[in-house]
Design a protein around this motif. Structure first.
Motif, PDB file in Angstrom:
ATOM      1  N   ALA A  53      -2.599 -32.416 -17.156  1.00 35.22           N
ATOM      2  CA  ALA A  53      -3.144 -31.885 -15.746  1.00 35.22           C
ATOM      3  C   ALA A  53      -4.167 -32.599 -15.028  1.00 35.22           C
ATOM      4  N   ALA A  54      -5.045 -33.251 -15.499  1.00 35.01           N
ATOM      5  CA  ALA A  54      -5.912 -34.116 -15.250  1.00 35.01           C
ATOM      6  C   ALA A  54      -5.525 -35.923 -14.762  1.00 35.01           C
ATOM      7  N   ILE A  55      -4.956 -35.889 -15.819  1.00 38.12           N
ATOM      8  CA  ILE A  55      -4.098 -37.194 -15.548  1.00 38.12           C
ATOM      9  C   ILE A  55      -3.392 -37.253 -13.937  1.00 38.12           C
ATOM     10  N   GLY A  56      -2.423 -36.479 -14.343  1.00 36.80           N
ATOM     11  CA  GLY A  56      -1.116 -35.721 -12.538  1.00 36.80           C
ATOM     12  C   GLY A  56      -2.215 -35.785 -11.584  1.00 36.80           C
ATOM     13  N   ASN A  57      -3.216 -35.708 -11.776  1.00 32.50           N
ATOM     14  CA  ASN A  57      -3.555 -34.963 -10.398  1.00 32.50           C
ATOM     15  C   ASN A  57      -5.034 -36.806 -10.016  1.00 32.50           C
ATOM     16  N   ALA A  58      -4.939 -37.684 -11.105  1.00 32.48           N
ATOM     17  CA  ALA A  58      -5.712 -39.119 -10.752  1.00 32.48           C
ATOM     18  C   ALA A  58      -5.360 -39.167  -9.981  1.00 32.48           C
ATOM     19  N   MET A  59      -5.819 -40.592  -9.577  1.00 29.45           N
ATOM     20  CA  MET A  59      -5.203 -41.273  -8.182  1.00 29.45           C
ATOM     21  C   MET A  59      -4.953 -42.431  -8.105  1.00 29.45           C
ATOM     22  N   THR A  60      -3.662 -42.991  -8.894  1.00 25.06           N
ATOM     23  CA  THR A  60      -3.374 -44.227  -9.885  1.00 25.06           C
ATOM     24  C   THR A  60      -2.086 -44.532  -9.322  1.00 25.06           C
ATOM     25  N   PRO A  61      -1.938 -45.304  -8.607  1.00 23.07           N
ATOM     26  CA  PRO A  61       0.106 -45.833  -9.205  1.00 23.07           C
ATOM     27  C   PRO A  61       0.354 -45.982 -10.169  1.00 23.07           C
ATOM     28  N   LEU A  62      -0.079 -46.049 -11.135  1.00 24.79           N
ATOM     29  CA  LEU A  62       0.375 -46.065 -12.573  1.00 24.79           C
ATOM     30  C   LEU A  62       1.534 -45.199 -12.665  1.00 24.79           C
ATOM     31  N   THR A  63       2.061 -46.215 -13.938  1.00 27.20           N
ATOM     32  CA  THR A  63       3.268 -45.340 -14.229  1.00 27.20           C
ATOM     33  C   THR A  63       2.508 -45.259 -16.232  1.00 27.20           C
ATOM     34  N   PHE A  64       3.543 -43.993 -16.796  1.00 28.05           N
ATOM     35  CA  PHE A  64       3.171 -43.512 -18.150  1.00 28.05           C
ATOM     36  C   PHE A  64       3.794 -43.514 -18.518  1.00 28.05           C
ATOM     37  N   GLU A  65       4.107 -44.356 -20.049  1.00 27.49           N
ATOM     38  CA  GLU A  65       4.578 -43.581 -21.120  1.00 27.49           C
ATOM     39  C   GLU A  65       3.856 -42.953 -21.860  1.00 27.49           C
ATOM     40  N   LEU A  66       4.149 -41.865 -22.837  1.00 27.87           N
ATOM     41  CA  LEU A  66       3.054 -41.093 -23.073  1.00 27.87           C
ATOM     42  C   LEU A  66       3.952 -41.738 -25.103  1.00 27.87           C
ATOM     43  N   HIS A  67       3.192 -41.449 -26.301  1.00 26.46           N
ATOM     44  CA  HIS A  67       3.068 -41.434 -27.347  1.00 26.46           C
ATOM     45  C   HIS A  67       3.252 -40.023 -28.071  1.00 26.46           C
ATOM     46  N   LEU A  68       3.686 -39.410 -28.425  1.00 22.38           N
ATOM     47  CA  LEU A  68       3.611 -37.936 -29.236  1.00 22.38           C
ATOM     48  C   LEU A  68       3.895 -37.986 -30.102  1.00 22.38           C
ATOM     49  N   ILE A  69       1.839 -38.268 -30.773  1.00 19.94           N
ATOM     50  CA  ILE A  69       1.841 -38.684 -32.111  1.00 19.94           C
ATOM     51  C   ILE A  69       1.290 -36.997 -33.094  1.00 19.94           C
ATOM     52  N   VAL A  70       2.210 -36.764 -33.190  1.00 10.94           N
ATOM     53  CA  VAL A  70       2.268 -34.478 -32.780  1.00 10.94           C
ATOM     54  C   VAL A  70       2.920 -34.452 -33.801  1.00 10.94           C
ATOM     55  N   ALA A  71       3.260 -33.290 -34.688  1.00  8.60           N
ATOM     56  CA  ALA A  71       3.970 -32.452 -35.520  1.00  8.60           C
ATOM     57  C   ALA A  71       4.738 -31.727 -34.966  1.00  8.60           C
ATOM     58  N   ASN A  72       5.106 -31.316 -33.530  1.00  5.79           N
ATOM     59  CA  ASN A  72       6.122 -30.274 -33.114  1.00  5.79           C
ATOM     60  C   ASN A  72       5.818 -31.450 -31.617  1.00  5.79           C
ATOM     61  N   PRO A  73       6.492 -32.497 -31.378  1.00  9.18           N
ATOM     62  CA  PRO A  73       7.390 -33.197 -29.784  1.00  9.18           C
ATOM     63  C   PRO A  73       7.403 -32.150 -29.240  1.00  9.18           C
ATOM     64  N   ILE A  74       8.653 -31.032 -29.328  1.00 18.48           N
ATOM     65  CA  ILE A  74       9.035 -30.947 -27.831  1.00 18.48           C
ATOM     66  C   ILE A  74       8.044 -29.500 -27.018  1.00 18.48           C
ATOM     67  N   GLU A  75       7.365 -29.624 -28.043  1.00 17.26           N
ATOM     68  CA  GLU A  75       6.201 -28.475 -27.692  1.00 17.26           C
ATOM     69  C   GLU A  75       4.865 -28.947 -26.302  1.00 17.26           C
ATOM     70  N   HIS A  76       5.330 -30.241 -26.763  1.00 14.11           N
ATOM     71  CA  HIS A  76       3.565 -31.167 -25.840  1.00 14.11           C
ATOM     72  C   HIS A  76       4.763 -30.877 -24.683  1.00 14.11           C
ATOM     73  N   LEU A  77       6.176 -31.258 -23.705  1.00 14.77           N
ATOM     74  CA  LEU A  77       6.412 -31.630 -22.829  1.00 14.77           C
ATOM     75  C   LEU A  77       6.613 -31.118 -21.897  1.00 14.77           C
ATOM     76  N   ASP A  78       6.466 -29.895 -21.646  1.00 13.10           N
ATOM     77  CA  ASP A  78       6.743 -29.401 -20.257  1.00 13.10           C
ATOM     78  C   ASP A  78       4.984 -29.384 -19.909  1.00 13.10           C
ATOM     79  N   ALA A  79       4.332 -29.886 -20.827  1.00 15.71           N
ATOM     80  CA  ALA A  79       2.944 -30.335 -20.229  1.00 15.71           C
ATOM     81  C   ALA A  79       2.594 -30.738 -19.184  1.00 15.71           C
ATOM     82  N   TRP A  80       4.024 -32.182 -19.663  1.00 19.22           N
ATOM     83  CA  TRP A  80       3.487 -33.116 -18.888  1.00 19.22           C
ATOM     84  C   TRP A  80       4.797 -33.306 -17.876  1.00 19.22           C
ATOM     85  N   PHE A  81       5.441 -32.286 -17.948  1.00 18.72           N
ATOM     86  CA  PHE A  81       6.794 -32.246 -16.418  1.00 18.72           C
ATOM     87  C   PHE A  81       5.689 -32.569 -14.845  1.00 18.72           C
ATOM     88  N   ASP A  82       5.082 -32.277 -14.655  1.00 16.54           N
ATOM     89  CA  ASP A  82       4.445 -32.106 -13.813  1.00 16.54           C
ATOM     90  C   ASP A  82       3.811 -33.175 -12.963  1.00 16.54           C
TER      91      ASP A  82
END
Length: 162
Positions: A53-82
């Protein structure tokens, strides 16, 4: 053209924004930032701050790639959808009992898919899914804390995959 993709291992929003300003000054050779998302579920280290949420609100023109270093990657996707600036999501093959389901879930969100493999994982492990992903990331260090030694044998794996 050469493109740099810096990895953000930060501890706070303030540090994220400071580093974002530095990367912004490097455009056009760097406009994508690699964000490690750790939650301590797969590896014990949790050394990086990555609040969607904080990264989504950050004022930057940058694009992001996520590296999910987690046991259950699907569980983390919705948090980044917005977060509209997310372009690509990497998951670790070692954490995915059903890698095609993870790939489908990432694609459902509209993102490119990357699969990461650890130094000890053979290149042949990605053969079954290689044509379903956009990128393969061969980790050149053991996943976890920063500063681990470079694993030279990974260079042979990269040649094999190429």
């Amino acid at each position: 053209m050469i493109e740099l993709i810096p990895d953000f291992l930060v501890q706070s929003l303030e540090e994220f924004e400071t580093r974002a300003r530095i990367v912004e000054s490097l455009d056009p050779i760097a406009h994508i930032v690699h964000i490690d998302v750790l939650d301590g579920s797969w590896i014990p280290e949790k050394e990086s701050w990555a609040d969607a949420a904080a990264i989504g609100n950050a004022m930057t023109p940058l694009t992001f790639e996520l590296h999910l270093i987690v046991a259950n990657p699907i569980e983390h996707l919705d948090a980044w959808f917005d977060v509209p600036a997310v372009k690509r999501v990497f998951f670790h093959l070692e954490t995915a009992t059903q890698p095609k389901q993870v790939i489908e879930a990432i694609r459902f969100h509209g993102w490119e898919v990357g699969v990461a493999i650890n130094p000890e994982t053979p290149a042949s492990a990605v053969a079954e899914i290689a044509h379903y992903v956009d990128e393969i990331m061969c980790m050149t260090v053991k996943t976890g804390a920063s500063g681990r030694p470079f694993e030279h044998d990974v260079l042979k794996k990269i040649e094999e995959l190429a």
